[in-house]
Design an enzyme around this catalytic site. Sequence first.
Site, PDB file in Angstrom:
ATOM      1  CG  ASP A  97       6.576  -0.669   3.725  1.00 42.33           C
ATOM      2  OD1 ASP A  97       5.807   0.036   3.947  1.00 42.33           O
ATOM      3  OD2 ASP A  97       6.476  -2.006   3.915  1.00 42.33           O
TER       4      ASP A  97
ATOM      5  CB  CYS B 157       4.403   2.845   3.414  1.00 46.80           C
ATOM      6  SG  CYS B 157       3.706   3.180   4.818  1.00 46.80           S
TER       7      CYS B 157
ATOM      8  CD  GLU C 222       7.750  -5.780   9.243  1.00 48.46           C
ATOM      9  OE1 GLU C 222       8.782  -5.899   9.597  1.00 48.46           O
ATOM     10  OE2 GLU C 222       7.344  -5.139   8.018  1.00 48.46           O
TER      11      GLU C 222
ATOM     12  CB  CYS D 258      -1.434  -2.537   3.993  1.00 47.35           C
ATOM     13  SG  CYS D 258      -0.080  -2.670   4.856  1.00 47.35           S
TER      14      CYS D 258
END
Length: 259
Positions: A9, A72, A150, A182
């Site tokens: 991903d 992804c 993230e 997503c």
Amino acid sequence: MAKPIGIFDSGVGGTSIWKEVAKMLPYENTIYLADSANAPYGEKPKEEILRLSIKNTELLLDRGCKMIIVACNTATTNAIDYLRSHYPVPFIGIEPAIKPAALHTKTKKVGVLATKGTLSSSLFHNTSKLFAEGITVLEQEGKGLVELIEAGKVQSPEMKKLLNEFLQPMLEQNIDCLVLGCTHYPYLIPVLKDILPQNITIIDSGEAVARQTKAILDRNNLLSTATHRPEYIFHTNANVEVLKDLIDRPAAQVTYLDF
């Protein structure tokens, strides 16, 4: 050791897919690549997404993977056709769950929260056209969401502010389903449930991808015959701690890899 399933991903989001696969296939070894140094893929040109997808695929194949899950949405929509035509293993892709949303909606209005790369792809538009006839599909680019996930800021004020901005126009249009387009976005479900009315169904692709993975392994006689605890290997080219926090599996091997 039995050959592993490879998963990649644009960062840590695909671990939401990995969890469903590990749950459904408890004896399969896995190797996961979190290309967080290049996240998000959703705002990159197609040529760059393809280059990164090739790099990730070849790294997983070098480690003996028998199948690769492109965990992804953006990489799937922009690269999976190329990958399937150039490499000898089965590939599983991810795309927004338009079909179940179209079947479930009663207001005939469905929201899709996804990256720019997914929303602008021909695969997304073809899927919407095929399964959402008579349904209004309201698209919203989740700009900035992947970066916050993230960074480990799922519950941050910035995240809640962005989500409120993105969701309000959809709510005003009377959606009753929200498709998470997503693989990072399932980690937002607790926050989304605080924002959305209870009548709105949140739909993601994780369980469907796990079922498809099992079916393809079975069809190709690739299912593991082991009955002992599998080996879970995770590599990231960014912050190891963010990945560890999301996996929450003490037995998993999580390491930094410069790829």
